[in-house]
Structures are given as C-alpha cells and as structure tokens.
Design a protein around this motif. Structure first.
Motif, PDB file in Angstrom:
ATOM      1  N   SER A   5       0.846  -1.185   0.000  1.00 42.40           N
ATOM      2  CA  SER A   5       0.000   0.000   0.000  1.00 42.40           C
ATOM      3  C   SER A   5       0.887   1.242   0.000  1.00 42.40           C
ATOM      4  O   SER A   5       2.017   1.208   0.488  1.00 42.40           O
ATOM      5  CB  SER A   5      -0.949  -0.004   1.193  1.00 42.40           C
ATOM      6  N   PHE A   6       0.380   2.335  -0.560  1.00 40.25           N
ATOM      7  CA  PHE A   6       1.195   3.543  -0.683  1.00 40.25           C
ATOM      8  C   PHE A   6       0.319   4.780  -0.792  1.00 40.25           C
ATOM      9  O   PHE A   6      -0.853   4.696  -1.119  1.00 40.25           O
ATOM     10  CB  PHE A   6       2.145   3.445  -1.884  1.00 40.25           C
ATOM     11  N   TRP A   7       0.906   5.934  -0.509  1.00 44.25           N
ATOM     12  CA  TRP A   7       0.249   7.240  -0.635  1.00 44.25           C
ATOM     13  C   TRP A   7       0.864   8.077  -1.755  1.00 44.25           C
ATOM     14  O   TRP A   7       0.248   8.990  -2.271  1.00 44.25           O
ATOM     15  CB  TRP A   7       0.369   8.030   0.666  1.00 44.25           C
ATOM     16  N   MET A   8       2.125   7.780  -2.089  1.00 43.06           N
ATOM     17  CA  MET A   8       2.838   8.517  -3.127  1.00 43.06           C
ATOM     18  C   MET A   8       3.670   7.533  -3.943  1.00 43.06           C
ATOM     19  O   MET A   8       4.036   6.465  -3.451  1.00 43.06           O
ATOM     20  CB  MET A   8       3.777   9.564  -2.502  1.00 43.06           C
ATOM     21  N   ALA A   9       3.980   7.947  -5.162  1.00 37.55           N
ATOM     22  CA  ALA A   9       4.882   7.165  -6.009  1.00 37.55           C
ATOM     23  C   ALA A   9       5.844   8.151  -6.671  1.00 37.55           C
ATOM     24  O   ALA A   9       5.445   9.228  -7.094  1.00 37.55           O
ATOM     25  CB  ALA A   9       4.105   6.389  -7.051  1.00 37.55           C
ATOM     26  N   LEU A  10       7.105   7.773  -6.717  1.00 36.63           N
ATOM     27  CA  LEU A  10       8.144   8.638  -7.282  1.00 36.63           C
ATOM     28  C   LEU A  10       8.782   7.960  -8.477  1.00 36.63           C
ATOM     29  O   LEU A  10       9.375   6.889  -8.350  1.00 36.63           O
ATOM     30  CB  LEU A  10       9.214   8.934  -6.222  1.00 36.63           C
ATOM     31  N   GLU A  11       8.648   8.586  -9.663  1.00 36.40           N
ATOM     32  CA  GLU A  11       9.301   8.083 -10.870  1.00 36.40           C
ATOM     33  C   GLU A  11      10.563   8.898 -11.137  1.00 36.40           C
ATOM     34  O   GLU A  11      10.536  10.129 -11.095  1.00 36.40           O
ATOM     35  CB  GLU A  11       8.366   8.189 -12.083  1.00 36.40           C
ATOM     36  N   VAL A  12      11.659   8.181 -11.412  1.00 37.66           N
ATOM     37  CA  VAL A  12      12.940   8.792 -11.765  1.00 37.66           C
ATOM     38  C   VAL A  12      13.528   7.998 -12.924  1.00 37.66           C
ATOM     39  O   VAL A  12      13.021   6.937 -13.288  1.00 37.66           O
ATOM     40  CB  VAL A  12      13.920   8.801 -10.560  1.00 37.66           C
ATOM     41  N   ASN A  13      14.602   8.503 -13.508  1.00 44.29           N
ATOM     42  CA  ASN A  13      15.282   7.772 -14.576  1.00 44.29           C
ATOM     43  C   ASN A  13      15.698   6.387 -14.084  1.00 44.29           C
ATOM     44  O   ASN A  13      16.105   6.220 -12.933  1.00 44.29           O
ATOM     45  CB  ASN A  13      16.526   8.540 -15.042  1.00 44.29           C
TER      46      ASN A  13
END
Length: 171
Positions: A144-152
């Motif tokens: 479960s999560f509240w945020m997702a971070l996409e990076v290279n």
C-alpha cells in the motif's frame, strides 16, 4: 380626423453605464473561472531530498496531484533531467494491487512507492511501451502507498537508495 400617434424612437446604439458595468463584471467573472480551472490542472513543482544510508540526494520534483496529471504522467517525454522526478500524490491510500504502466512512455523509469511519511516501501523498474495499450505490462506496487516517485532508470541503484529510505518534500 384621427389622432396621430407619436412614436417613441428607441436607440440601442450605446449601452448605459449600468449595462456596461454588468457586461464587464460578467467578463471578469468568466475570466477568473477559466483561469482557476487552468491553474488547478497546471503541474506544481517542488523539491525533495532523498535520505539514504549513503547520503542525501536532491531532486527537482514535478508533482502530479490530480487524476488528470497522474494519468498523463511522463507520457511522450523524450528525457528527464538526471536529478528530477515526478511525484504522484494521492488523497487516500492506494492498495498493493494498484499498478502503473508505461503506455506511450519513451524513457525507462524506476518507481518507488512511498507511505504517508515518505518512506520507500518498494522499488520497481519499468520499461517504455510504445505499442498498443493492451500490450503494455502493468507494474503493481506490491504494497500500500500514498505517493509514487518516478525517476530515470538506474537512479535508485546509482545512489544506493532502497526500501526504508525516505523522501523529504519541501513545503
């Protein structure tokens, strides 16, 4: 003899001051409403610091907080700056089966799923998918999560960032 009627001429060539003010007020209200809608859809920018065992790493963050912004994500981008990322923010906790995909994405990405406090719960690598929607793989969070971070792709490995590390977002 029949009495002649006097006809009153009405002129419509110039609005009264009251009418002019009303028209101007409607115009300004409409402009404000349109500007408000545009601003709500505009992407916000912030900065963040990833705290890892091996150090602290600053990131320029593009924040996707509306469903429209989250749907668009990093689609059709040809590049992402080396120390930049897109942060997907949700109003409520997402379940572990919530998945991301790379439809119309052109650059390989890593994604970290974070809890409400910014602690990384899991990390996944994703490859671009420029074929038909149905052929693109889904990448479930697995937690479960509240945020997702996409990076290279490779950013997390290169900086020694793993589950348990934390993202601090500037207010």
């Amino acid at each position: 003899m029949m009495p002649q009627r006097k006809q009153k001429l009405v002129r419509f060539d110039r609005p009264t001051t009251r009418q002019g003010i009303g028209i101007l007020a409607l115009f300004l209200i409409g402009t404000a409403l349109i500007a408000g809608m545009i601003l709500r859809q505009a992407t916000a920018f912030s900065s963040g610091v990833l705290h890892a065992n091996e150090g602290r790493y600053s990131l320029a963050l593009e924040v996707a907080a509306t469903s429209r912004q989250r749907r668009k994500g990093l689609m059709e981008r040809d590049s992402l700056a080396p120390d930049a990322g897109m942060l997907f923010v949700y109003d409520e906790e997402q379940t572990g089966d919530h998945a991301f995909w790379m439809y119309r994405a052109r650059i390989p990405l890593d994604i970290a799923f974070l809890d409400h406090a910014g602690e990384i719960q899991s990390i996944t690598s994703m490859v671009p998918c420029t074929t038909e929607k149905e052929a693109c793989p889904r990448y479930p969070a697995g937690t479960s999560f509240w945020m997702a971070l996409e990076v290279n792709a490779g950013y997390f490995n290169e900086h020694g960032i793993a589950a348990g590390d934390r993202l601090e977002i500037a207010p």
